[in-house]
Design an enzyme around this catalytic site. Sequence first.
Site, PDB file in Angstrom:
ATOM      1  N   LYS A  41      10.339  65.509   5.278  1.00 47.88           N
ATOM      2  CA  LYS A  41      10.723  66.011   3.973  1.00 47.88           C
ATOM      3  C   LYS A  41      10.406  65.003   2.875  1.00 47.88           C
ATOM      4  O   LYS A  41      10.316  65.370   1.709  1.00 47.88           O
ATOM      5  CB  LYS A  41      12.237  66.283   3.934  1.00 47.88           C
ATOM      6  CG  LYS A  41      12.731  67.336   4.885  1.00 47.88           C
ATOM      7  CD  LYS A  41      14.280  67.411   4.749  1.00 47.88           C
ATOM      8  CE  LYS A  41      14.884  68.233   5.847  1.00 47.88           C
ATOM      9  NZ  LYS A  41      16.358  68.189   5.805  1.00 47.88           N
ATOM     10  N   ASP A  98       5.399  59.700   2.273  1.00 48.52           N
ATOM     11  CA  ASP A  98       6.328  58.939   1.444  1.00 48.52           C
ATOM     12  C   ASP A  98       6.127  57.437   1.649  1.00 48.52           C
ATOM     13  O   ASP A  98       5.768  56.725   0.733  1.00 48.52           O
ATOM     14  CB  ASP A  98       7.785  59.379   1.695  1.00 48.52           C
ATOM     15  CG  ASP A  98       8.201  59.347   3.164  1.00 48.52           C
ATOM     16  OD1 ASP A  98       7.380  58.983   4.034  1.00 48.52           O
ATOM     17  OD2 ASP A  98       9.364  59.690   3.452  1.00 48.52           O
ATOM     18  N   ASP A 101       5.297  52.589   7.168  1.00 45.68           N
ATOM     19  CA  ASP A 101       6.068  51.405   7.561  1.00 45.68           C
ATOM     20  C   ASP A 101       5.392  50.753   8.773  1.00 45.68           C
ATOM     21  O   ASP A 101       4.448  49.973   8.598  1.00 45.68           O
ATOM     22  CB  ASP A 101       7.510  51.856   7.844  1.00 45.68           C
ATOM     23  CG  ASP A 101       8.479  50.724   8.130  1.00 45.68           C
ATOM     24  OD1 ASP A 101       8.136  49.570   7.850  1.00 45.68           O
ATOM     25  OD2 ASP A 101       9.591  50.997   8.619  1.00 45.68           O
ATOM     26  N   PHE A 150      14.997  48.894   3.059  1.00 46.16           N
ATOM     27  CA  PHE A 150      15.089  50.334   3.317  1.00 46.16           C
ATOM     28  C   PHE A 150      15.266  51.047   1.984  1.00 46.16           C
ATOM     29  O   PHE A 150      16.229  50.817   1.259  1.00 46.16           O
ATOM     30  CB  PHE A 150      16.243  50.658   4.272  1.00 46.16           C
ATOM     31  CG  PHE A 150      16.197  52.084   4.713  1.00 46.16           C
ATOM     32  CD1 PHE A 150      15.297  52.494   5.695  1.00 46.16           C
ATOM     33  CD2 PHE A 150      17.007  53.036   4.114  1.00 46.16           C
ATOM     34  CE1 PHE A 150      15.219  53.829   6.082  1.00 46.16           C
ATOM     35  CE2 PHE A 150      16.935  54.376   4.501  1.00 46.16           C
ATOM     36  CZ  PHE A 150      16.040  54.768   5.482  1.00 46.16           C
ATOM     37  N   LEU A 151      14.319  51.923   1.641  1.00 45.09           N
ATOM     38  CA  LEU A 151      14.277  52.549   0.318  1.00 45.09           C
ATOM     39  C   LEU A 151      14.804  53.977   0.344  1.00 45.09           C
ATOM     40  O   LEU A 151      14.575  54.713   1.308  1.00 45.09           O
ATOM     41  CB  LEU A 151      12.837  52.546  -0.200  1.00 45.09           C
ATOM     42  CG  LEU A 151      12.129  51.188  -0.227  1.00 45.09           C
ATOM     43  CD1 LEU A 151      10.706  51.345  -0.754  1.00 45.09           C
ATOM     44  CD2 LEU A 151      12.899  50.182  -1.065  1.00 45.09           C
ATOM     45  N   ASP A 157      15.334  59.565   1.911  1.00 47.83           N
ATOM     46  CA  ASP A 157      16.755  59.708   2.248  1.00 47.83           C
ATOM     47  C   ASP A 157      17.279  58.603   3.150  1.00 47.83           C
ATOM     48  O   ASP A 157      16.516  57.834   3.737  1.00 47.83           O
ATOM     49  CB  ASP A 157      16.973  61.026   2.991  1.00 47.83           C
ATOM     50  CG  ASP A 157      16.479  60.944   4.440  1.00 47.83           C
ATOM     51  OD1 ASP A 157      15.363  60.446   4.648  1.00 47.83           O
ATOM     52  OD2 ASP A 157      17.220  61.348   5.343  1.00 47.83           O
TER      53      ASP A 157
HETATM   54  P1  5GP Z   1       6.551  54.432  10.480  1.00 42.25           P
HETATM   55  O1  5GP Z   1       6.236  55.348  11.637  1.00 42.25           O
HETATM   56  O2  5GP Z   1       5.357  54.055   9.647  1.00 42.25           O
HETATM   57  O3  5GP Z   1       7.323  53.220  10.932  1.00 42.25           O
HETATM   58  O4  5GP Z   1       7.581  55.146   9.540  1.00 42.25           O
HETATM   59  C1  5GP Z   1       7.420  56.443   9.262  1.00 42.25           C
HETATM   60  C2  5GP Z   1       8.521  57.138   8.542  1.00 42.25           C
HETATM   61  O5  5GP Z   1       9.762  56.440   8.524  1.00 42.25           O
HETATM   62  C3  5GP Z   1       8.133  57.283   7.090  1.00 42.25           C
HETATM   63  O6  5GP Z   1       7.282  58.384   6.935  1.00 42.25           O
HETATM   64  C4  5GP Z   1       9.470  57.491   6.465  1.00 42.25           C
HETATM   65  O7  5GP Z   1       9.798  58.854   6.513  1.00 42.25           O
HETATM   66  C5  5GP Z   1      10.409  56.673   7.313  1.00 42.25           C
HETATM   67  N1  5GP Z   1      10.662  55.406   6.621  1.00 42.25           N
HETATM   68  C6  5GP Z   1      10.046  54.217   6.788  1.00 42.25           C
HETATM   69  N2  5GP Z   1      10.546  53.298   5.951  1.00 42.25           N
HETATM   70  C7  5GP Z   1      11.484  53.946   5.203  1.00 42.25           C
HETATM   71  C8  5GP Z   1      12.341  53.551   4.128  1.00 42.25           C
HETATM   72  O8  5GP Z   1      12.355  52.413   3.645  1.00 42.25           O
HETATM   73  N3  5GP Z   1      13.152  54.519   3.604  1.00 42.25           N
HETATM   74  C9  5GP Z   1      13.195  55.800   4.081  1.00 42.25           C
HETATM   75  N4  5GP Z   1      14.032  56.659   3.517  1.00 42.25           N
HETATM   76  N5  5GP Z   1      12.382  56.207   5.092  1.00 42.25           N
HETATM   77  C10 5GP Z   1      11.545  55.293   5.641  1.00 42.25           C
HETATM   78 MG    MG Z   2       8.087  60.419   6.551  1.00 37.26          MG
END
Ligand code: 5GP
Ligand code: MG
Length: 173
Positions: A41, A98, A101, A150-151, A157
């Site tokens: 989302k 969004d 990470d 963490f944003l 969210d």
């Molecule tokens: P990744 O697989 O790259 O570690 O993270 C993927 C998903 O984790 C992102 O698409 C996002 O939805 C969520 N995520 C990663 N970092 C943050 C953050 O700082 N805040 C939030 N709300 N979601 C995050």
């Molecule tokens: Mg995501």
Amino acid sequence: MMPELIPVLSKEDLEKSVAGIAKRISADYRHRKPILVGVLKGAFVFLSDLIRQLTIPVKIDFIRTASYGDETSSSGTVCLTKGLEIDINGEDVLVVEDIVDSGVTLRWILDYLNGLGPASVRICALVDKRERRQIDVHVDYACHVVQEGFLVGYGLDCAEDFRHLPAVYHLKK
Ligand code: 5GP
Ligand code: MG
């Protein structure tokens, strides 16, 4: 204890960066009609602001992934809970995320999309968060680069809270 919201990106910062990225995308895709794939989302606010700043025609679709882990980090196991509805075979695809990470989710999404025969796939992310990157995925269009934290807000969210906030905050627990 009440979580603390520390401002990271203001409404003005977001407006400016989204307009800048929209300009680059419009120039790079001129005379083309890419399919923008929003990742639900979290990307829905960013996507809706971005498309209204573009000067090229686009089509919009959404996917949704789930990654099982704790509240603030992904586990490495990704699954698709909503797939594409538009046929992307032979089309230019721009993924709108969004936050990138660890890169695990994006790598998975790229493999899924590439399996559907698109002409090209590029990535656009509101935030490129570098600190925990495990997989070297290239973000073609990043509005903001952030090292850590963490944003929340602007679609992002924490356990479904804070998505409605017009700016981005670091959630300090
Ligand atoms: P990744 O697989 O790259 O570690 O993270 C993927 C998903 O984790 C992102 O698409 C996002 O939805 C969520 N995520 C990663 N970092 C943050 C953050 O700082 N805040 C939030 N709300 N979601 C995050
Ligand atoms: Mg995501």
